[in-house]
Each structure stands twice: as structure tokens, then as C-alpha cells.
Design a protein around this motif. Structure first.
Motif, short mmCIF file in Angstrom:
data_model
loop_
_atom_site.label_atom_id
_atom_site.label_comp_id
_atom_site.label_asym_id
_atom_site.label_seq_id
_atom_site.Cartn_x
_atom_site.Cartn_y
_atom_site.Cartn_z
N ALA A 79 0.80 -1.23 0.00
CA ALA A 79 0.00 0.00 0.00
C ALA A 79 0.83 1.27 0.00
CB ALA A 79 -0.95 0.00 1.20
N ILE A 80 2.00 1.25 0.63
CA ILE A 80 2.77 2.48 0.79
C ILE A 80 3.42 2.93 -0.52
CG2 ILE A 80 5.06 1.60 1.40
CD1 ILE A 80 3.04 4.37 3.19
N GLY A 81 3.31 2.13 -1.57
CA GLY A 81 3.82 2.53 -2.88
C GLY A 81 2.90 3.54 -3.53
N PHE A 82 2.83 4.72 -2.95
CA PHE A 82 1.85 5.73 -3.36
C PHE A 82 2.40 7.11 -3.01
CE2 PHE A 82 -1.74 8.49 -2.16
CZ PHE A 82 -2.52 8.43 -3.31
N GLY A 91 -1.21 2.51 -4.61
CA GLY A 91 -1.50 2.25 -3.20
C GLY A 91 -1.82 0.80 -2.94
N ALA A 92 -2.94 0.54 -2.27
CA ALA A 92 -3.32 -0.82 -1.88
C ALA A 92 -3.96 -1.54 -3.05
CB ALA A 92 -4.28 -0.77 -0.69
N ASP A 93 -3.16 -1.86 -4.05
CA ASP A 93 -3.68 -2.41 -5.31
C ASP A 93 -3.15 -3.79 -5.66
OD1 ASP A 93 -1.07 -1.75 -5.89
OD2 ASP A 93 -1.55 -0.55 -7.67
N GLY A 94 -2.31 -4.38 -4.80
CA GLY A 94 -1.77 -5.70 -5.09
C GLY A 94 -0.65 -5.72 -6.10
N MET A 293 -4.87 1.50 9.94
CA MET A 293 -4.95 0.39 8.99
C MET A 293 -6.13 0.54 8.04
SD MET A 293 -2.42 -1.74 9.23
CE MET A 293 -3.07 -3.20 8.42
N ASP A 294 -7.24 1.07 8.53
CA ASP A 294 -8.38 1.35 7.65
C ASP A 294 -7.96 2.31 6.54
OD1 ASP A 294 -10.12 -0.28 9.01
OD2 ASP A 294 -11.13 1.33 10.11
N LYS A 295 -7.22 3.31 6.91
CA LYS A 295 -6.75 4.31 5.94
C LYS A 295 -5.76 3.68 4.96
CE LYS A 295 -4.62 8.93 5.86
NZ LYS A 295 -4.21 10.08 6.73
N LEU A 296 -4.84 2.88 5.49
CA LEU A 296 -3.83 2.24 4.65
C LEU A 296 -4.48 1.27 3.67
CD1 LEU A 296 -0.66 1.90 4.34
CD2 LEU A 296 -0.92 -0.12 5.80
#
Length: 363
Positions: A79-82, A91-94, A293-296
Motif C-alpha cells: 500500500a505504501i507505494g503511493f 496504493g493498496a492495489d496488489g 490500517m483502515d486508511k492504509l
């Protein structure tokens, strides 16, 4: 007349709310199809119970062990790749699975290849996106640890279309300024970073020093408690000489890993008081961790059409939390850093000096 009309309107609104609340209270689970043992409030979430069973049986083993630790780790690294300012990354895209040939070669992602491969297998078997499987596995991995909060799970992430660039995962040897700047660029405050680092209460290092794999970051890596925030505040052992570790401050506990970033953040004026606030407030730590974590979990995502399947996440076992100093340590060993409030007075665990056991591989 106007008053009577207003009164009538209020009666209708109240009746509607009462009916709505009654509907929520009386809503019953329905049996999932195909001979499933599961029931769901939302039948659209039934397929995720099948994924849950596969994960717990074949990947996470329903334990707070190495696999559950790794499942939480990959959530952050994906996710932090944003970047908000440079407009890159999904972001949280796999993407860490979809473009594993690229991202798993990044130095910061060393050691994630095994959990990435396991989750890819599960996602492919059930026709789920890689972004969704990462978030589900992370939430389930956390739930496997007693004392943890029950995280939410939203489904609906499309598969990534491009890899995240290198350098988006903070490095444990970077200065605090660099780490805080990277997190700010991704949309997280210093307080939210500290909350996310509650993950280190159930973490262990395999690749920071390959000669000592499975080295925990606190003395209770099999539960979700606040010992990590206590033990990083202990006075450490400074590496002497001129070697590559010169000046680093190691944990004083035998068998425990201390990341230099954790040591520094625990003592930085921007983060020290939030760090200390979690020491004796397990409820606060869990709530702030859940919020972060919800935000991440939806970073970079459009959640408009996401499906809330949080009901799939198991309920963690409760934990009677008694924050304490490790055996062999006293309050004189604490190095307080929050100028606003004194460090809380803690009891010392009985027994000989604490030796931290490694997390066994494959657990």
C-alpha cells in the motif's frame, strides 16, 4: 398549521429511524450456498468465507506465527507505494504480487516473496484480486493474535496496472526526517505512523540480519500487546568500533531485534509522546492502529463500489494486558523521551533476565 406539519414530519422521521434500527437488529444471517458451513449477513460475502478457510488452513495456519506476521507486513509494503505529490503508485492495489518480478527485487521488499507467492496462489484459486487478498490476509493474520483489534475488510480492488516505484518503503536505517517525509507524502501523520508501528508487536526480522532469522521486535511476538512500545524505550547497547553497525543502538534483551528507526522514533520529539501513550493504554493503541490500517487498506483506491465484508474477519481472542518491564530490568533502565508527561511506573516481570526466543519458521 406550520407547527402541526413540522410535528407530523418529526413523527414520520422517528418512525422511519425506529424501523431502520429494528431492521438492523433483527437482520439474520443466511446460509452460504454450496454446502458451506458459514452464514453471512450479506450473501455477497459468502465467497470470502471460502477464501478465509483456504488462508487459515494452507497459509496462516490460524496462528500468530511467521505467516501471519508476513501477511501484515505485505499489507504495508504494497500500500505504501503511493505518492500524493508526484502522483504515482496505486496504493493498496496488489502490485507487489501482480508485478512481483519488479517489486520483489526492491531491497526493502526482501523476504516478502514467500507470502506473496502463497497469496497469489490463493487469489488465483478463488478468482480474487491481489489487492483484496493482501488486505484480507493482513486482517486475518492480525486476528490470529490474541489481544489484537478486529480489522475491517472491504472488497472490490481492481488488479494493479503498473508497479510501484522503488524507494517508497521507508528504510529502517533512514533518518527520522526522511521517514516522516515519505509517510507524509503518502498521506500519513507522525501519529499515524506510530500507530501503524503497533504492527511490530507481532513482527520478527528474517532479513535484517540473515544469521539470526525470526528475531522478534519485542519479547511477546505471539500476542498483540504494548510491550514493543515499552522495550524500545529501554536503554540500549551501542555498537563500538568502526564496523558497519558502529553507533547503532541494539536492544539490551538477548534475542530481540531493535530497528534503528524504531529506536529513533521512540525518542523523537514529534513521535515520542504518542509512542509513550500506548505503553499502558492497550485500548488506545488498538483503536489508533485500526484507524490507521483502515486508511492504509484503501490508499489510492476509489471505494465507491467496494463491498464491506468485515464479517468474514475472525474475532481475535481477548488478552489480559499487564504492561511490564522484562525480567532483569528496572525503571532505571528506561530512557524516557516525552517531555509532556513522565513515563508510567511499571512492574518488573519475575524471574531471570529475559531471553527472547525466535519465531519458528513455517509457523
Amino acid at each position: 398549521m406550520a407547527f402541526k406539519s413540522l410535528l407530523a414530519s418529526l413523527v414520520v422521521v422517528v418512525a422511519f429511524l425506529q424501523a431502520s434500527q429494528a431492521g438492523v437488529v433483527n437482520k439474520r444471517k443466511t446460509q452460504c450456498p454450496g454446502g458451506s458451513v458459514h452464514q453471512a449477513f450479506n450473501p455477497a460475502c459468502c465467497t470470502w468465507f471460502d477464501v478465509l478457510d483456504d488462508l487459515q488452513t494452507n497459509v496462516l495456519f490460524s496462528t500468530c506465527g511467521e505467516a501471519s506476521h508476513s501477511a501484515l507486513r505485505i499489507v504495508f509494503h504494497d500500500a505504501i507505494g503511493f505518492s500524493r505529490t508526484q502522483k504515482f503508485g496505486g496504493g493498496a492495489d496488489g502490485s507487489i504480487i501482480m508485478f512481483g518480478d519488479t517489486e520483489l527485487e526492491f531491497a526493502a521488499n526482501n523476504g516478502i516473496d514467500e507470502i506473496a507467492g502463497d497469496l497469489k496462489t490463493v487469489a488465483d484459486a478463488h478468482g480474487k484480486s491481489y489487492g483484496d487478498i493482501i488486505q484480507l490476509a493482513g486482517a486475518v493474520g492480525v486476528a490470529n493474535c490474541a489481544g489484537a483489534p478486529r480489522l475491517s475488510f472491504l472488497a472490490g480492488r481492481p488488479n494493479a496496472t503498473a508497479p510501484a516505484p522503488d524507494g517508497t518503503v521507508p528504510d529502517p536505517f533512514q533518518p527520522v526526517d526522511t521517514i516522516l517525509a515519505r509517510m507524509h507524502d503518502a498521506g500519513f501523520s507522525p501519529d499515524e505512523l506510530v500507530a501503524l508501528l503497533a504492527s511490530h508487536t507481532m513482527a520478527a526480522a528474517d532479513k535484517v540480519d540473515v544469521t539470526i532469522p525470526g528475531t522478534p521486535f519485542d519479547s511477546t511476538a505471539n500476542v498483540f500487546d504494548s510491550q514493543f512500545f515499552i522495550e524500545t524505550q529501554l536503554k540500549g547497547l551501542t555498537f563500538p568500533g568502526t564496523g558497519p553497525n558502529q553507533g547503532e543502538v541494539a536492544s539490551p534483551l538477548v534475542g530481540e531485534m531493535r530497528l534503528q528507526s524504531d529506536f529513533a522514533l521512540a525518542r523523537d520529539h514529534r513521535t515520542a509522546c504518542t509512542w509513550q501513550s500506548f505503553v499502558t493504554n492497550h485500548t488506545l493503541m488498538n483503536q489508533r492502529f485500526s484507524d490507521a490500517m483502515d486508511k492504509l487498506s484503501v490508499l489510492g483506491q476509489n471505494t465507491r463500489h467496494f463491498l464491506d465484508c468485515s464479517e468474514v474477519i475472525p474475532h481475535p481472542h481477548s488478552l489480559k494486558v499487564i504492561p511490564h518491564l522484562p525480567a532483569g530490568k528496572t525503571m532505571a533502565d528506561i530512557e524516557p523521551a516525552c517531555a509532556a508527561t513522565p513515563f508510567p511506573d511499571l512492574p518488573t516481570a519475575p524471574g531471570p533476565a529475559t531471553t527472547v526466543k525466535p519465531v519458528p519458521p513455517g509457523s
